[in-house]
Write a protein that holds these residues in place. Sequence first.
Motif, mmCIF file in Angstrom:
data_model
loop_
_atom_site.group_PDB
_atom_site.id
_atom_site.type_symbol
_atom_site.label_atom_id
_atom_site.label_comp_id
_atom_site.label_asym_id
_atom_site.label_seq_id
_atom_site.Cartn_x
_atom_site.Cartn_y
_atom_site.Cartn_z
ATOM 1 N N HIS A 270 0.785 -1.289 0.032
ATOM 2 C CA HIS A 270 0.151 0.110 -0.092
ATOM 3 C C HIS A 270 0.821 1.235 0.158
ATOM 4 O O HIS A 270 1.661 1.294 1.044
ATOM 5 N N THR A 271 0.544 2.214 -0.942
ATOM 6 C CA THR A 271 1.413 3.406 -1.004
ATOM 7 C C THR A 271 0.877 4.180 0.125
ATOM 8 O O THR A 271 -0.003 4.256 0.810
ATOM 9 N N GLY A 272 1.932 4.811 0.500
ATOM 10 C CA GLY A 272 1.787 5.804 2.046
ATOM 11 C C GLY A 272 1.911 4.994 3.295
ATOM 12 O O GLY A 272 1.920 5.736 4.351
ATOM 13 N N ASN A 273 1.939 3.499 3.374
ATOM 14 C CA ASN A 273 2.071 2.732 4.321
ATOM 15 C C ASN A 273 3.588 2.708 4.567
ATOM 16 O O ASN A 273 3.764 1.358 4.603
ATOM 17 N N MET A 274 4.229 3.426 5.104
ATOM 18 C CA MET A 274 5.555 3.246 5.187
ATOM 19 C C MET A 274 6.008 2.440 6.360
ATOM 20 O O MET A 274 7.039 1.278 5.966
ATOM 21 N N ALA A 275 5.138 2.422 7.531
ATOM 22 C CA ALA A 275 5.456 1.605 8.441
ATOM 23 C C ALA A 275 5.286 0.081 8.185
ATOM 24 O O ALA A 275 6.105 -0.805 8.526
ATOM 25 N N GLY A 276 4.364 -0.062 7.546
ATOM 26 C CA GLY A 276 3.914 -1.606 7.028
ATOM 27 C C GLY A 276 4.841 -1.971 6.057
ATOM 28 O O GLY A 276 5.319 -3.280 6.113
#
Length: 300
Positions: A270-276
């Motif tokens: 998922h774009t924007g979910n850097m933590a994931g």
Amino acid sequence: MSDSTVQTAARWSARLRAEDCTEDEQRRFTAWLDEHPRHREVFSLMSGVWASSAALAASHRQRTATPSRRTVLAVGVGLAASLFALPGAPAEAMVLRTATGERRRCTLQGGADMLLDTRSTVILPPTTGTDRAWLACGRIALTLPMGAAPLRLATADCTLTSAAGQFDIRLLDDGLAATVLDGSMTALPTSGQTEPIAIGRGMRLTLRAGKPPCIDRPRLDDLIAWRTGRVAFRDTPLAEAIVEMNRYSDRKMEIASPGIGALRISGLYHTGNMAGFAHALTRLLPVRIEDGPTLRIVKL
């Protein structure tokens, strides 16, 4: 390039065409050009793109030689202004832009549907007989339904024209990648190629500085994943994957240990979910993540 610089260049292109443009305005335009080398570069680029678009199209119809870059820039101001304004009346281009992580959809006057990816800028002239646009940076998904006005999309590398179809167009650091999902498209490169390049369904045209045009057939499901907020990697070097993920997030990630940028990664994220994404890296690769304002990837 910054959106404000692009918008100012577009306004000056229109204003210089107006019959009531004063000497004082011309002096202020010159002063703006001299404020920063980037101002002159952006204005010349904008003028050159529109000028080469018109000149190349005319050249193809008349079967004459492609104009040189010097000729294009020499007539650039006048041609660009004619696209951005009507004689005798000042006008302003519309600038569409997206922030980091944002997607934005718009419908052009002629019926074309355009979806802007993160950190993208599109410039639309205020008055056109057929749809025209300039992709200044970023990426767009473009749909031209049957019955819509034909579109001419200009970039620094080429002008793309089509009457109907679905397309994915992305500016690269050193060029452009244009993919036809449905229908067909014609590309008129601004230099190095005198004949138009036809792009058919399922084909991707890649233009890079100093290299011949390349046509291939990418995986379309991977290519369009960004439209639903995802990005697909298939045996992608970690360094490239991080660059792509960083486009969508204000919180960045960086490689802190030499050598790990060559590690390969696959998957749908998922774009924007850097933590994931960072958590996934620790499970898939021999790395650990150092938390902070910037996520640092360190070799185990």
